[in-house]
Design a protein around this motif. Structure first.
Motif, short mmCIF file in Angstrom:
data_model
loop_
_atom_site.label_atom_id
_atom_site.label_comp_id
_atom_site.label_asym_id
_atom_site.label_seq_id
_atom_site.Cartn_x
_atom_site.Cartn_y
_atom_site.Cartn_z
N THR A 138 0.82 -1.22 0.00
CA THR A 138 0.00 0.00 0.00
C THR A 138 0.85 1.27 0.00
OG1 THR A 138 -0.15 -0.06 2.42
CG2 THR A 138 -1.88 -1.17 1.17
N THR A 139 1.99 1.24 0.68
CA THR A 139 2.85 2.42 0.76
C THR A 139 4.11 2.28 -0.08
OG1 THR A 139 3.95 1.52 2.74
CG2 THR A 139 2.03 2.96 3.07
N SER A 140 4.28 1.13 -0.76
CA SER A 140 5.47 0.88 -1.59
C SER A 140 6.75 1.04 -0.78
CB SER A 140 5.50 1.82 -2.80
OG SER A 140 4.38 1.61 -3.64
N THR A 141 6.74 0.49 0.42
CA THR A 141 7.90 0.57 1.30
C THR A 141 8.41 -0.83 1.63
OG1 THR A 141 6.47 0.63 3.26
CG2 THR A 141 7.19 2.75 2.34
N TYR A 142 9.69 -0.89 1.96
CA TYR A 142 10.37 -2.14 2.30
C TYR A 142 11.22 -1.88 3.54
CZ TYR A 142 9.15 -2.84 -2.61
OH TYR A 142 8.48 -2.90 -3.80
N GLN A 143 11.11 -2.76 4.53
CA GLN A 143 11.87 -2.60 5.76
C GLN A 143 12.74 -3.82 6.00
OE1 GLN A 143 9.74 -1.30 9.22
NE2 GLN A 143 8.41 0.09 8.08
N LEU A 144 14.01 -3.57 6.32
CA LEU A 144 14.99 -4.62 6.59
C LEU A 144 15.19 -4.76 8.08
CD1 LEU A 144 17.19 -6.61 5.52
CD2 LEU A 144 18.78 -4.67 5.57
N PHE A 145 15.10 -6.01 8.57
CA PHE A 145 15.26 -6.29 9.99
C PHE A 145 16.37 -7.33 10.18
CE2 PHE A 145 10.96 -4.81 9.48
CZ PHE A 145 10.74 -4.00 10.59
N LEU A 146 17.05 -7.22 11.31
CA LEU A 146 18.08 -8.19 11.69
C LEU A 146 17.45 -9.28 12.52
CD1 LEU A 146 21.11 -9.02 11.91
CD2 LEU A 146 21.21 -7.60 13.98
N GLY A 147 17.73 -10.53 12.18
CA GLY A 147 17.21 -11.65 12.96
C GLY A 147 16.27 -12.51 12.16
N LEU A 148 15.56 -13.38 12.86
CA LEU A 148 14.62 -14.29 12.22
C LEU A 148 13.26 -13.62 12.07
CD1 LEU A 148 15.49 -17.60 14.14
CD2 LEU A 148 16.26 -16.90 11.86
N PRO A 149 12.47 -14.01 11.07
CA PRO A 149 11.13 -13.45 10.90
C PRO A 149 10.25 -13.73 12.12
CG PRO A 149 11.82 -14.68 8.95
CD PRO A 149 12.82 -14.97 10.02
N PRO A 150 9.20 -12.93 12.33
CA PRO A 150 8.32 -13.14 13.49
C PRO A 150 7.72 -14.53 13.54
CG PRO A 150 7.87 -11.02 12.45
CD PRO A 150 8.84 -11.75 11.54
N SER A 151 7.50 -15.18 12.39
CA SER A 151 6.92 -16.52 12.38
C SER A 151 7.89 -17.57 12.90
CB SER A 151 6.50 -16.89 10.96
OG SER A 151 7.61 -16.85 10.07
N MET A 152 9.20 -17.23 12.93
CA MET A 152 10.20 -18.19 13.38
C MET A 152 10.83 -17.78 14.71
SD MET A 152 12.18 -18.90 9.79
CE MET A 152 11.28 -19.32 8.29
N SER A 153 10.46 -16.63 15.24
CA SER A 153 11.06 -16.15 16.48
C SER A 153 9.99 -15.50 17.33
CB SER A 153 12.18 -15.14 16.18
OG SER A 153 12.69 -14.59 17.37
N LEU A 154 10.18 -15.55 18.65
CA LEU A 154 9.24 -14.95 19.57
C LEU A 154 9.40 -13.44 19.64
CD1 LEU A 154 9.42 -17.53 22.52
CD2 LEU A 154 7.74 -17.41 20.66
N GLU A 155 10.55 -12.93 19.24
CA GLU A 155 10.82 -11.51 19.30
C GLU A 155 10.91 -10.93 17.90
OE1 GLU A 155 14.36 -10.92 21.51
OE2 GLU A 155 13.52 -11.60 23.41
N ASN A 156 10.52 -9.67 17.78
CA ASN A 156 10.65 -8.98 16.51
C ASN A 156 12.12 -8.67 16.24
OD1 ASN A 156 7.87 -8.98 16.07
ND2 ASN A 156 7.59 -7.06 17.19
N GLY A 157 12.49 -8.60 14.95
CA GLY A 157 13.87 -8.33 14.60
C GLY A 157 14.24 -6.88 14.85
N LYS A 158 15.53 -6.62 14.81
CA LYS A 158 16.05 -5.26 14.99
C LYS A 158 15.96 -4.51 13.67
CE LYS A 158 18.36 -1.93 17.05
NZ LYS A 158 18.00 -0.88 16.05
N PHE A 159 15.30 -3.35 13.67
CA PHE A 159 15.17 -2.56 12.46
C PHE A 159 16.55 -2.09 11.99
CE2 PHE A 159 15.00 1.58 10.43
CZ PHE A 159 14.11 1.36 9.40
N MET A 160 16.80 -2.19 10.68
CA MET A 160 18.08 -1.78 10.12
C MET A 160 17.94 -0.67 9.09
SD MET A 160 19.60 -5.65 9.66
CE MET A 160 21.17 -5.15 8.95
N LEU A 161 17.20 -0.93 8.02
CA LEU A 161 17.06 0.02 6.93
C LEU A 161 15.63 -0.02 6.40
CD1 LEU A 161 20.36 -0.68 4.94
CD2 LEU A 161 19.86 1.41 6.21
N ALA A 162 15.26 1.04 5.70
CA ALA A 162 13.95 1.12 5.05
C ALA A 162 14.13 1.73 3.67
CB ALA A 162 12.96 1.94 5.88
N ALA A 163 13.24 1.38 2.76
CA ALA A 163 13.29 1.90 1.40
C ALA A 163 11.88 2.18 0.91
CB ALA A 163 13.99 0.93 0.45
#
Length: 422
Positions: A138-163
């Motif tokens: 909807t916003t044509s944005t992409y966010q890069l996170f460090l770590g495993l996806p939420p479906s594979m980890s109990l914690e959200n990843g660390k935000f790194m970059l956005a485009a």
């Protein structure tokens, strides 16, 4: 003193500094020698605040003790989100900052991402940095996170970059930023962009700063404006051409999956040899903030496209590579997938990191000469891996000599529409 108690006391000390800062800027009326409506100089108030901080017991700790404390914190807090305590140590004062920067190693040496400048430094040599990308259509944005996806980890990843994607008449721009809420090139958080041609077959990665002498400034007038926001004259955003990405034409779709080649102008091909090195910036250039708050198996074939690439972790595949010469820019090529008769799809060994077949999936390796004596393990070493794991969710794994910024920009090229490649 236990380490957790030390961190707790340190956080309370930071709250005290914040209170001092607020009290310092409360201007009270004076009747002796100063008018009640006078405005004090901000530099004077900042100097008083810094003097108060320097007089604290934390700033005046013996260097040997301070070094031992920070070294213990750096060693114990190795992963996010607890690694934020290491960043907090660098925010106490200049003394703490210098010692912290001296003790924290680069991602190539330690495999850890600590400060924002780590996003432009090469990844580790011996393992990969596992990340994931979230796409918002909807916003044509992409966010890069460090770590495993939420479906594979109990914690959200660390935000790194956005485009964010900006469509133009003859091209498409992906503006990359350290802040997901600010995508303008005039911002301190702008780090670079990706630009494509009209067909989506050729891409150029532009960096906001020059990693080394191999980069050159883009002379394009249109690069001065993105999203109808003018670049501020007091804070010019650099535009250094650091890499090119090319996808082979495949109009009729007879050549199978996409074929891509990435030429990294700022990384020498010799970096892949024993004793070789890649450019490693130590700080952001003027106009870019280094101190910034960052917001927090096998696969079934896809019925929609015979060019989709699937994971073949249990299948023995052989791949080809192209030529590479010494003392030239590093060239990366995607591994050629193999057609699997039983699955009726193209397969690559993603080692369980990809779960959905897609034309966007790829693996990049360094192109080597057939006559060059390279072991099979080094020959097939994947430097960048990208693949789909769900709706608008993708994994990205990178390693030396690529940085997180370079890897993210290359992966963004796979999202763009390619009229003549499939």
């Amino acid at each position: 003193m236990p380490l957790k108690s030390l961190i707790r006391e340190f956080q309370e000390m930071k709250g005290g500094i914040g209170s001092i800062s607020r009290r310092s800027f409360e201007i009270k009326p004076h009747h002796k020698g100063r008018a009640s409506g006078v405005v004090l100089d901000e530099t004077q108030l900042r100097g008083e605040l810094q003097e108060q901080q320097q007089q604290s017991c934390w700033a005046n700790m013996p260097p040997e003790l301070l070094r031992d404390v920070i070294q213990r914190i750096e060693a114990s807090e190795s992963v996010w989100p607890v690694r934020k305590h290491v960043v907090a140590c660098a925010a106490v004062c200049s003394t703490w900052r210098e010692i912290t920067k001296e003790l924290v190693e680069t991602p190539e040496q330690s495999g850890k991402l600590t400060f924002p400048i780590s996003l432009k430094q090469p990844g580790p040599r011996d393992n990969t940095v596992q990340c994931f990308i979230k796409r918002d259509r909807t916003t044509s944005t992409y966010q890069l996170f460090l770590g495993l996806p939420p479906s594979m980890s109990l914690e959200n990843g660390k935000f790194m970059l956005a485009a964010r994607k900006f469509r133009r008449t003859t091209s498409t721009d992906y503006v990359i930023s350290l802040n997901a809420e600010d995508m303008s090139r005039g911002s301190n958080t702008y780090v670079g962009k990706l630009r494509s041609n009209f067909l989506g077959t050729k891409f150029t990665i532009h960096d906001s700063q020059s990693p080394n002498s191999g980069a050159f400034v883009s002379a394009s007038r249109s690069s001065r404006r993105i999203g109808s926001k003018q670049v501020a004259p007091r804070m010019p955003a650099g535009s250094y051409n650091v890499a090119h990405i090319a996808y082979e034409l495949n109009v009729l779709g007879t050549r199978g999956p996409r074929r891509m080649q990435c030429t990294l102008h700022t990384i020498p091909a010799s970096c892949m040899e024993v004793g070789g090195s890649a450019p490693t910036p130590t700080e952001f250039s003027a106009g870019t903030l280094e101190e910034i708050s960052i917001p927090p198996s096998s696969i079934l074939s896809s019925p929609r496209s015979r060019a989709a690439v699937a994971d073949c972790s249990t299948i023995d595949c052989e791949f080809a590579s192209g030529p590479l010469t010494k003392d030239v820019p590093l060239v990366l090529k995607n591994k050629a997938p193999r057609w699997h008769e039983q699955l009726q799809c193209w397969c690559l060994n993603f080692r369980g990191r990809v779960t959905v077949a897609s034309v966007k999936n790829f693996q990049l390796v360094a192109a080597t000469e057939p006559t060059q004596p390279v072991s099979q393990s080094d020959h097939d070493k994947v430097l960048l891996q990208f693949g789909k794991i769900g709706k608008d969710m993708f994994t990205m794994d990178y390693r030396y000599p690529l940085s997180a910024f370079q890897a993210f920009a290359i992966c963004l090229s796979s999202f763009d529409t390619k009229l003549a490649c499939e």
